[in-house]
Design an enzyme around this catalytic site. Structure first.
Site, mmCIF file in Angstrom:
data_model
loop_
_atom_site.group_PDB
_atom_site.id
_atom_site.type_symbol
_atom_site.label_atom_id
_atom_site.label_comp_id
_atom_site.label_asym_id
_atom_site.label_seq_id
_atom_site.Cartn_x
_atom_site.Cartn_y
_atom_site.Cartn_z
ATOM 1 N N LYS A 196 -14.843 -8.242 -0.624
ATOM 2 C CA LYS A 196 -14.916 -8.843 0.714
ATOM 3 C C LYS A 196 -16.318 -8.550 1.232
ATOM 4 O O LYS A 196 -16.807 -7.427 1.073
ATOM 5 C CB LYS A 196 -13.844 -8.211 1.597
ATOM 6 N N ASP A 202 2.432 1.750 3.347
ATOM 7 C CA ASP A 202 3.351 0.738 3.912
ATOM 8 C C ASP A 202 4.782 1.202 3.693
ATOM 9 O O ASP A 202 5.701 0.795 4.404
ATOM 10 C CB ASP A 202 3.204 -0.620 3.208
ATOM 11 N N GLU A 223 -10.969 -5.927 -5.488
ATOM 12 C CA GLU A 223 -10.981 -7.045 -4.531
ATOM 13 C C GLU A 223 -12.230 -6.986 -3.661
ATOM 14 O O GLU A 223 -12.469 -6.004 -2.973
ATOM 15 C CB GLU A 223 -9.720 -6.970 -3.660
ATOM 16 N N HIS A 245 -11.881 -14.238 1.493
ATOM 17 C CA HIS A 245 -13.078 -13.415 1.397
ATOM 18 C C HIS A 245 -14.241 -14.200 0.783
ATOM 19 O O HIS A 245 -15.386 -14.031 1.199
ATOM 20 C CB HIS A 245 -12.792 -12.152 0.591
ATOM 21 N N ASP A 294 -12.179 -12.524 9.354
ATOM 22 C CA ASP A 294 -11.162 -12.654 8.300
ATOM 23 C C ASP A 294 -9.852 -13.154 8.929
ATOM 24 O O ASP A 294 -9.148 -12.405 9.592
ATOM 25 C CB ASP A 294 -10.936 -11.270 7.663
ATOM 26 N N GLU A 336 -9.840 -12.892 -3.396
ATOM 27 C CA GLU A 336 -9.087 -13.404 -2.238
ATOM 28 C C GLU A 336 -9.826 -14.613 -1.681
ATOM 29 O O GLU A 336 -11.024 -14.542 -1.391
ATOM 30 C CB GLU A 336 -8.927 -12.337 -1.154
ATOM 31 N N MET A 393 2.678 -5.378 -8.175
ATOM 32 C CA MET A 393 1.376 -4.775 -7.831
ATOM 33 C C MET A 393 1.548 -3.780 -6.699
ATOM 34 O O MET A 393 2.361 -3.999 -5.811
ATOM 35 C CB MET A 393 0.406 -5.896 -7.414
ATOM 36 N N ASP A 432 -5.230 -13.071 -4.462
ATOM 37 C CA ASP A 432 -4.743 -13.079 -3.077
ATOM 38 C C ASP A 432 -4.939 -14.478 -2.498
ATOM 39 O O ASP A 432 -6.071 -14.920 -2.270
ATOM 40 C CB ASP A 432 -5.512 -12.065 -2.222
ATOM 41 N N ASP A 467 -7.083 -14.718 7.439
ATOM 42 C CA ASP A 467 -5.821 -14.533 6.719
ATOM 43 C C ASP A 467 -4.772 -15.573 7.090
ATOM 44 O O ASP A 467 -3.625 -15.241 7.411
ATOM 45 C CB ASP A 467 -5.261 -13.115 6.980
ATOM 46 N N HIS A 525 0.888 -1.166 0.000
ATOM 47 C CA HIS A 525 0.000 0.000 0.000
ATOM 48 C C HIS A 525 0.918 1.205 0.000
ATOM 49 O O HIS A 525 1.999 1.155 0.599
ATOM 50 C CB HIS A 525 -0.828 0.082 1.282
ATOM 51 N N ASP A 532 -1.636 -12.997 0.611
ATOM 52 C CA ASP A 532 -2.165 -11.941 1.468
ATOM 53 C C ASP A 532 -2.645 -12.621 2.748
ATOM 54 O O ASP A 532 -3.820 -12.929 2.902
ATOM 55 C CB ASP A 532 -3.314 -11.205 0.765
HETATM 56 C C1 GCO Z 1 -8.035 -7.468 4.034
HETATM 57 C C2 GCO Z 1 -7.677 -7.289 2.594
HETATM 58 C C3 GCO Z 1 -6.434 -6.551 2.392
HETATM 59 C C4 GCO Z 1 -6.267 -6.153 0.955
HETATM 60 C C5 GCO Z 1 -5.188 -5.199 0.864
HETATM 61 C C6 GCO Z 1 -5.085 -4.626 -0.513
HETATM 62 O O1 GCO Z 1 -8.929 -8.229 4.246
HETATM 63 O O2 GCO Z 1 -7.436 -6.856 4.894
HETATM 64 O O3 GCO Z 1 -7.528 -8.549 2.026
HETATM 65 O O4 GCO Z 1 -5.355 -7.303 2.827
HETATM 66 O O5 GCO Z 1 -5.985 -7.216 0.138
HETATM 67 O O6 GCO Z 1 -5.421 -4.198 1.792
HETATM 68 O O7 GCO Z 1 -5.699 -3.426 -0.532
HETATM 69 MN MN MN Z 2 -6.510 -9.266 0.139
HETATM 70 MN MN MN Z 3 -8.355 -10.413 3.729
#
Ligand code: GCO
Ligand code: MN
Ligand code: MN
Length: 377
Positions: A186, A60, A184, A223, A258, A220, A91, A248, A260, A57, A290
């Site tokens: 979610k 970041d 993306e 998601h 979520d 993703e 990306m 992702d 991850d 980002h 991700d």
């Molecule tokens: C999440 C998202 C993020 C995005 C990332 C790209 O659920 O936090 O997946 O990780 O992918 O912020 O903008």
């Molecule tokens: Mn993501």
């Molecule tokens: Mn996520």
């Protein structure tokens, strides 16, 4: 012997967000458990592990309020690390969710000043991406949603979303950038409901934009699972539409927040079919992780996490190749194909009965595949 195949190399195109390995383990109930990792250290460590690149980002890398001079110094230093360790940035994305200014949305905010600020922030992130060589710009609309629909007619949100995206594609075209946008989806979290909650919803929405050819999706896995959907089918639909611009990879249990999780760590079968789909369809983009290391981990655990994501992908890829070679599985698939190739037209009750009664032998087939995934074949 076989171990060799599971060592990642840049040719495998594995990438990680700076925010993934850099995740500090903060959650709504507990504070950070790790210090942040300098981006240049992440570049060095991931390169050592065999990754192809990193993603980021805007914030970041460069703090939001950095001066121009500071911005240049940070970017230069980062570029030097990329070149020292032969790492790419395929990306970049933009953070339109952390700053309180975005608490009621960014690109869909009903407030014009907020929308304009969000669009300009995204444009600066696109500039940064171009500077770093990125050709994909991911947009995850973390705050594009609502807690109460009393606040806004959702149709207005879609209309703002469309205008904002059109502003971004027009910026890309006007700047002659070689950059595409990947949306993306979610379903929820951090907001109660996020607009365009699934990849399918986004695919339909893209067709309403001024330049649909510049916009695709970044599904993703976690998601899709949060929405109770099958990520393999989501990704397949994106491929079918020619819109899988990025992906992702991570893992998730259905019905949770979520999570991850490390790629391939929870749903072994789901990961297998996903890798098989990407490989069978010759998906040529980066395999982007991700995900977050468990909160229990120190730095050693962070790099174990990163190595695990890549190693798992390679093992699943190996298994997918084995699927294509396995004589019993292939024989069964051919038998199914022969059955389905029957040209008879179903006209009589007897024909229907025949089709209704024969078995497809999927129980046996599924058991064979499970045993293959488990490594006992
Ligand atoms: C999440 C998202 C993020 C995005 C990332 C790209 O659920 O936090 O997946 O990780 O992918 O912020 O903008
Ligand atoms: Mn993501
Ligand atoms: Mn996520």
């Amino acid at each position: 012997m076989e171990e060799k195949r599971w060592i990642p190399t840049p040719a495998d195109q594995f990438t990680f967000g700076l925010w993934t390995v850099g995740n500090r383990g903060r959650d709504p109930f507990g504070d950070a458990v790790r210090e942040s990792i300098p981006p240049t250290t992440t570049v060095k460590e991931l390169s050592r592990l065999g990754a192809y690149g990193v993603t980021l980002h805007d914030n970041d890398l460069v703090p939001e309020d950095a001066s121009l001079a500071e911005h240049d110094r940070i970017v230069k230093q980062f570029q030097a690390a990329l070149s020292d360790y032969h790492m790419a940035v395929p990306m970049v994305t933009v953070n339109l969710f952390y700053d309180p200014v975005f608490k009621d949305g960014a690109l869909t905010s009903s407030a014009k000043p907020v929308r304009t600020y969000a669009i300009e922030k995204a444009q600066r992130a696109i500039d940064l991406g171009v500077q770093l060589g990125a050709r994909i710009f991911v947009l995850w609309g973390g705050r594009e949603g609502s807690e109460t629909d009393a606040a806004r007619d959702p149709r207005q949100a879609f209309s703002h979303y469309r205008d904002s995206l059109n502003a971004l594609t027009s910026y890309i075209r006007g700047s002659h950038y070689d950059m595409k946008i990947a949306l993306e989806a979610k379903p929820n979290e951090p907001r109660s409901d996020i607009y365009l909650p699934s990849t399918g919803a986004m695919l339909a929405f893209i067709q309403t934009l001024d330049h649909p050819e510049l916009v695709g999706v970044n599904p993703e896995l976690a998601h899709a699972k949060m929405a109770g959907l099958n990520p393999v089918h989501e990704v397949a639909q994106a491929i079918d539409a020619g819109k899988l611009f990025h992906i992702d990879l991570n893992d998730q249990r259905i019905g949770r927040f979520d999570q991850d999780l490390r790629f391939g760590s929870d749903d072994l079968k789901g990961a297998f079919y996903l890798v098989k789909l990407l490989e069978d369809s010759h998906y040529a983009g980066p395999r982007h992780f991700d995900a977050h290391p468990y909160r229990t981990e120190d730095y050693a655990g962070v790099w174990d996490f990163a190595a695990g994501c890549m190693r798992s992908y390679l093992i699943y890829r190996d298994r997918a190749q084995q699927f294509a070679r396995d004589p019993d599985i292939q024989e069964m698939l051919q038998a199914i194909e022969r059955l389905n190739a029957d040209e008879t037209v179903i006209r009589s009750a007897e024909d229907r009965k025949r089709w209704g009664q024969h078995g497809y032998a999927y129980e046996k087939l599924d058991q064979l595949v499970n045993e293959l995934i488990l490594g006992v074949r």
